[in-house]
Design an enzyme around this catalytic site. Structure first.
Site, PDB file in Angstrom:
ATOM      1  N   GLU A   1      -2.844  15.435  27.272  1.00  0.00           N
ATOM      2  CA  GLU A   1      -3.954  16.294  26.880  1.00  0.00           C
ATOM      3  C   GLU A   1      -5.117  16.090  27.833  1.00  0.00           C
ATOM      4  O   GLU A   1      -5.060  15.255  28.741  1.00  0.00           O
ATOM      5  CB  GLU A   1      -4.356  16.002  25.429  1.00  0.00           C
ATOM      6  CG  GLU A   1      -4.806  14.574  25.178  1.00  0.00           C
ATOM      7  CD  GLU A   1      -4.805  14.187  23.695  1.00  0.00           C
ATOM      8  OE1 GLU A   1      -3.971  14.715  22.926  1.00  0.00           O
ATOM      9  OE2 GLU A   1      -5.627  13.349  23.313  1.00  0.00           O
TER      10      GLU A   1
ATOM     11  N   HIS B   1      -9.203  13.242  19.218  1.00  0.00           N
ATOM     12  CA  HIS B   1      -8.868  11.962  19.821  1.00  0.00           C
ATOM     13  C   HIS B   1     -10.074  11.411  20.591  1.00  0.00           C
ATOM     14  O   HIS B   1     -10.798  12.167  21.247  1.00  0.00           O
ATOM     15  CB  HIS B   1      -7.696  12.104  20.792  1.00  0.00           C
ATOM     16  CG  HIS B   1      -6.377  12.208  20.108  1.00  0.00           C
ATOM     17  ND1 HIS B   1      -5.296  12.841  20.684  1.00  0.00           N
ATOM     18  CD2 HIS B   1      -5.954  11.775  18.902  1.00  0.00           C
ATOM     19  CE1 HIS B   1      -4.263  12.779  19.855  1.00  0.00           C
ATOM     20  NE2 HIS B   1      -4.640  12.147  18.778  1.00  0.00           N
TER      21      HIS B   1
ATOM     22  N   GLY C   1       0.833  -1.212   0.000  1.00  0.00           N
ATOM     23  CA  GLY C   1       0.000   0.000   0.000  1.00  0.00           C
ATOM     24  C   GLY C   1       0.862   1.254   0.000  1.00  0.00           C
ATOM     25  O   GLY C   1       2.094   1.199   0.039  1.00  0.00           O
TER      26      GLY C   1
ATOM     27  N   TYR D   1       6.150  15.549  17.057  1.00  0.00           N
ATOM     28  CA  TYR D   1       7.143  16.040  16.078  1.00  0.00           C
ATOM     29  C   TYR D   1       7.575  17.458  16.460  1.00  0.00           C
ATOM     30  O   TYR D   1       8.751  17.800  16.462  1.00  0.00           O
ATOM     31  CB  TYR D   1       6.593  16.100  14.643  1.00  0.00           C
ATOM     32  CG  TYR D   1       5.756  14.943  14.164  1.00  0.00           C
ATOM     33  CD1 TYR D   1       5.930  13.656  14.673  1.00  0.00           C
ATOM     34  CD2 TYR D   1       4.789  15.126  13.180  1.00  0.00           C
ATOM     35  CE1 TYR D   1       5.150  12.610  14.211  1.00  0.00           C
ATOM     36  CE2 TYR D   1       4.014  14.087  12.713  1.00  0.00           C
ATOM     37  CZ  TYR D   1       4.187  12.832  13.236  1.00  0.00           C
ATOM     38  OH  TYR D   1       3.417  11.809  12.780  1.00  0.00           O
TER      39      TYR D   1
END
Lengths: 295, 374
Positions: free
Chosen positions: A209, A247, A18, A159
């Site tokens: 979070e 999320h 893929g 990141y």
């Protein structure tokens, strides 16, 4: 050292033919990771970037000695793909995809515990041990080797933060994306335990979070007398109550789910807690260079 | 997806839980054909919590009272939602009201059973419910739950009724992709039986591919949204409309929240949580711009993406194309970084676009350009 992943892992990519599989074969190899096999039920016998493609995991592991799986399979087939990797003997399985039904995540976690395998995910960029290997699709330029163990519930935030840490000269031993779903293969408490036992990790940086209880498990660790130093960022200070912020577990339902309660609990446990992204690197510097920061 | 009470009770009944026999009507005119016994409860059917406190449950003693109560609850606004139906149930006389819930819980690594000996609307204000961490559904043990219950529930006979009911709820949750199955209040009636007074079931939207119930609940929720919001959701964008003036187009839930917090810290407010990472293509970003350009409250747009799987040279090309085609004067501020980020500057320079080096700088520009900020 590092946790979970280093240059000895022999990687098989499930779903290698893929788009993401093809991207990761080259991306991981460019970083020095050892991709030894791929699987695709309909494309056995083919090659992707010179890597042999097998029909199933038992054959892939038997032929190549692979011990680590990166699973690029859509949610409807993801649980079976992970169970196949575990049953074939893989010790580490990363499932980056999102959209995995939580009932399947519960079955995945139970299977991993039964077999002693470690599953990371779902909904994660994966794991990287900078300078050694990566198992996922995080942008490599954000990382440099060092002694911070980083745990994140969010991919892109990790990141951004690791890019900032690296530019500030603060390298990482391993960065593990535990993912944004409520039920995880490796949760915050387990990731912290790995870093606690890793002699190459001097301090822990946690990116959390609103919603869920992982931050309280982190606080419980940090409050122990032999805990390694911990810095944390909690995002979602401006999020409204009762709305899911992307999320599956980023939802403020009770007061304990909120930003203020989590920051307070972390600080009470001795964690250097940042209320916004901009404050995190200074908090980490305070953690690892206490003399420099107070001077 | 939050089910309405009558749908939740239908699911409960399907696994053998006792529910009050109710009648569902969509129009008070249907009352002429209903054989009812009194008193009864008139209950607005909405997919959200806080219904009782908002006046959505009314006791009625006779047909005239039912008619006026039904009209009233159908006209109420429940945080933006109107009831499409009313459930009429016999008003039960309970010996006690309990709280019982099976829910997905991250710290349990699976399911948790929650029990409180006093249910009702005040359960959140009282002692937190007692927990039994189950984890995987196959790890449920009746004797373990019995031990947990013994600490808070002195009535041994009642405990013996709660244990098998908890197993039924767990079976329902695990087999039908429910993340929450909550009965509050759980009535203890005269003969000691347990009856679900109310029912709150939340379904796992990620399981829509294997559940017609869930696909239908998602479709129904989307029908109530404005056209552009619905199209964004159908395109896979994660969208939560907020009420600020900075339109935020972002990638990744945690990074989106981090940027929202920085916008707030800079003295402004985000107009939305909008995570486009599931559709980082012309279609996804195009819909995001179309929605924000059409929203009169949005005064500037901040594009903040730090891509991993999303390859940023492709995003940069999509953005240059969208900026060329777009018909709006609202300022757009970019901060792109991530995989293949080194190619962004050349692509943007050719199109006359600027990319900010840091998210703080981009937030400052987006706030200053509309004259906002602290």
């Amino acid at each position: 050292m590092s946790i979970l992943l280093d240059d000895t892992n022999a990687i098989v990519i499930q779903g290698i033919t893929g788009k993401m599989g093809r991207f990761s074969v080259r991306d991981i190899a460019d970083y020095g990771g050892r991709v030894v096999a791929g699987t695709s039920p309909r494309r056995a016998g083919a090659e992707v970037e010179g890597i042999p493609v097998f029909a199933d995991m038992r054959t892939a592991v038997g032929e190549t000695g692979a011990d680590t799986a990166l699973v690029y399979v859509p949610p409807a087939g993801a649980l079976d793909a992970m169970l196949e990797a575990i049953d074939a003997g893989c010790r580490l399985v990363v499932y980056p995809g999102d959209g995995l039904p939580v009932a399947d995540a519960i079955a995945m976690r139970a299977a991993a515990r039964r077999s002693g395998a470690v599953v990371v995910g779902p909904n994660t960029p994966g794991v990287i041990s900078p300078g050694k290997a990566k198992l996922g699709f995080m942008p490599s330029f954000c990382y440099r080797p060092g002694s911070l163990g980083v745990i994140s519930r969010s991919g892109s935030l990790s990141y951004e933060v690791c890019h900032r840490l690296s530019r500030a000269g603060l390298g990482q031993s391993t960065v593990v994306g535990i993912g944004g779903d409520p039920v995880k293969g490796v949760n915050a408490a387990e990731a912290v335990a790995y870093f606690h036992d890793d002699p190459a990790t001097d301090a822990i940086v946690y990116l959390g979070e609103i919603g869920g209880g992982d931050e309280y498990d982190l606080a419980a660790y940090a409050a122990q007398p032999d805990a390694k130093p911990v810095a944390a960022l909690v995002v979602g200070r401006s999020a409204p109550r009762g709305r899911k912020m992307g999320h599956a577990s980023a939802l403020i339902d009770a007061r304990a789910d909120g930003h203020a309660a989590k920051i307070a609990a972390l600080r009470a446990a001795g964690v250097c807690a940042a209320e916004t992204l901009s404050q995190l690197v200074p908090e980490v510097e305070r953690l690892v260079q206490p003399q420099a920061a107070s001077a | 997806m939050f089910l309405r009470e009558f749908e939740a009770k239908h699911l409960l009944q399907s696994v053998g839980v006792t529910v009050p026999g109710g009648t569902l009507i969509r129009d008070p005119a249907e009352l002429d054909e209903c054989a009812l016994s009194y008193p009864l409860a008139v209950k607005a059917q909405v997919a959200g919590g806080g219904r009782g406190k908002a006046g959505g449950v009314v006791r009625a003693e006779d047909p005239a009272a039912v008619r006026s109560a039904a009209r009233r609850v159908l006209s109420l606004d429940f945080e933006g939602e109107r009831a499409e139906a009313v459930l009429l149930e016999p008003w039960l006389t309970a010996e006690r009201e309990l709280y019982l819930c099976v829910a997905v819980d991250g710290r349990a690594g699976g399911y948790v059973v929650l029990y409180a000996p006093q249910g009702g609307v005040e359960v959140e204000a009282g002692q937190p419910p007692t927990r039994y961490d189950v984890g995987s559904p196959n790890d449920f043990r009746g004797h373990e739950l019995r031990d947990v219950l013994a600490a808070v529930e002195p009535d041994a006979a009642l405990r013996e009724s709660v244990v098998p009911l908890a197993r039924q709820l767990l079976h329902l949750a695990a087999s039908r992709d429910c993340v929450t199955v909550e009965i509050n209040p759980l009535f203890v009636v005269e003969d000691g039986g347990l009856v679900a007074g109310d029912a709150k079931i939340i379904l796992d939207e990620w399981a829509a591919f294997r559940s017609a119930d869930i696909a239908e609940a998602i479709a129904r929720a989307r029908r109530g949204e404005p056209d552009l919001v619905r199209r964004c959701l159908e395109a896979g964008l994660m969208l939560v409309p907020l009420d600020g003036d900075i339109g935020l187009i972002s990638g990744g839930a945690g990074m989106t929240m981090a940027v929202m917090d920085l916008i707030a810290e800079a003295g402004s407010r985000p107009a939305c949580f909008l995570d486009c990472s599931a559709n980082p293509a012309p279609q996804g970003y195009g819909l995001a711009f179309a929605m924000l350009d059409a929203d009169p409250r949005v005064r500037s747009i901040l594009v903040s993406i730090f891509g991993g799987a999303t390859q940023m040279e492709r995003v940069a090309r999509v953005m240059t194309r969208l900026m060329a085609e777009r018909d709006s004067d609202k300022p757009v501020v970019f901060r792109l970084n991530g995989t293949n980020a080194h190619q962004i500057d050349d692509i943007f320079a050719a199109a006359g676009l600027d990319n900010h080096a840091t998210i703080e700088a981009a937030v400052a520009t987006a706030v200053n350009v509309i004259g906002g900020g602290a």
